[in-house]
Scaffold this active site. Structure first.
Site, short mmCIF file in Angstrom:
data_model
loop_
_atom_site.label_atom_id
_atom_site.label_comp_id
_atom_site.label_asym_id
_atom_site.label_seq_id
_atom_site.Cartn_x
_atom_site.Cartn_y
_atom_site.Cartn_z
N CYS A 1 -8.44 -3.75 -4.27
CA CYS A 1 -7.11 -3.57 -4.96
C CYS A 1 -6.28 -4.85 -4.73
O CYS A 1 -5.10 -4.97 -5.12
CB CYS A 1 -6.32 -2.40 -4.20
SG CYS A 1 -6.09 -2.93 -2.30
N CYS B 1 -7.83 1.71 2.19
CA CYS B 1 -6.67 1.28 3.18
C CYS B 1 -6.85 1.10 4.64
O CYS B 1 -6.34 0.32 5.35
CB CYS B 1 -5.51 1.98 2.62
SG CYS B 1 -5.50 2.40 0.86
FE1 FES Z 1 -5.39 -1.05 -1.30
FE2 FES Z 1 -3.90 0.57 0.07
S1 FES Z 1 -4.56 0.51 -2.02
S2 FES Z 1 -4.88 -1.31 0.77
#
Ligand code: FES
Length: 162
Positions: free
Chosen positions: A34, A108
């Site tokens: 992400c 995460c």
């Molecule tokens: Fe990547 Fe939470 S969406 S760390």
């Protein structure tokens, strides 16, 4: 309260945010899932029995609420633990107070686990060792002006179902 409400509540009242002066260990990781980044600072102290335990920890995050909530929990959870005891905590352990994470949020918590490892066990990293005397620069400053002294490790999500 469901997991998402708990995440929002813990993230909004998160503890131990910000850089730490005179930290003994620092780990910085980024997620190629992400693009979020997390830096963790750790300070040790010596107990009366001679054990070297974590006195305090803090974090900075360019990440989502889940990463912030788990990092906040982790900085509390690792207090009083030795480095090896802290390294034994899995991402599931660190995120346990939040309840079961949705599949797209599992990475995460893994980001926080990776930051712990980068700080406490840099020899496992294929990148430069963690710095023992962190720069006065903030995470964003250091990302824009890399010194080659920080330990940035891109992590790969363990769960490919997202
Ligand atoms: Fe990547 Fe939470 S969406 S760390």
């Amino acid at each position: 309260m469901d997991t998402l409400q708990t995440i929002e509540q813990i993230a909004s009242s998160s503890k131990n945010r910000g850089e730490m002066a005179h930290a003994d260990a620092v780990g910085t990781v980024g997620s190629d899932n992400c693009g979020d980044m997390l830096r963790l600072w750790i300070k040790f102290k010596e107990e009366d029995d001679g054990r070297r335990v974590i006195d305090k920890a803090s974090f900075q995050s360019f990440g989502c609420q889940t990463a912030i909530a788990v990092a906040s929990l982790a900085t509390e959870m690792i207090r009083g633990k030795t480095a090896s005891e802290a390294l034994a905590l899995s991402s599931e352990d660190l995120a346990a107070p939040l309840g079961a994470l949705p599949p797209m949020k599992i990475h995460c918590a893994q980001l926080v686990e990776e930051a712990l490892e980068a700080a406490l066990s840099p020899q496992k990293s294929s990148h430069a060792p963690a710095i023992s005397k962190p720069s006065a620069l903030t995470l964003i400053d250091q990302l824009h002006a890399p010194t080659g002294k920080i330990n940035i490790r891109l992590t790969t999500p363990h769960d490919d179902s997202v």
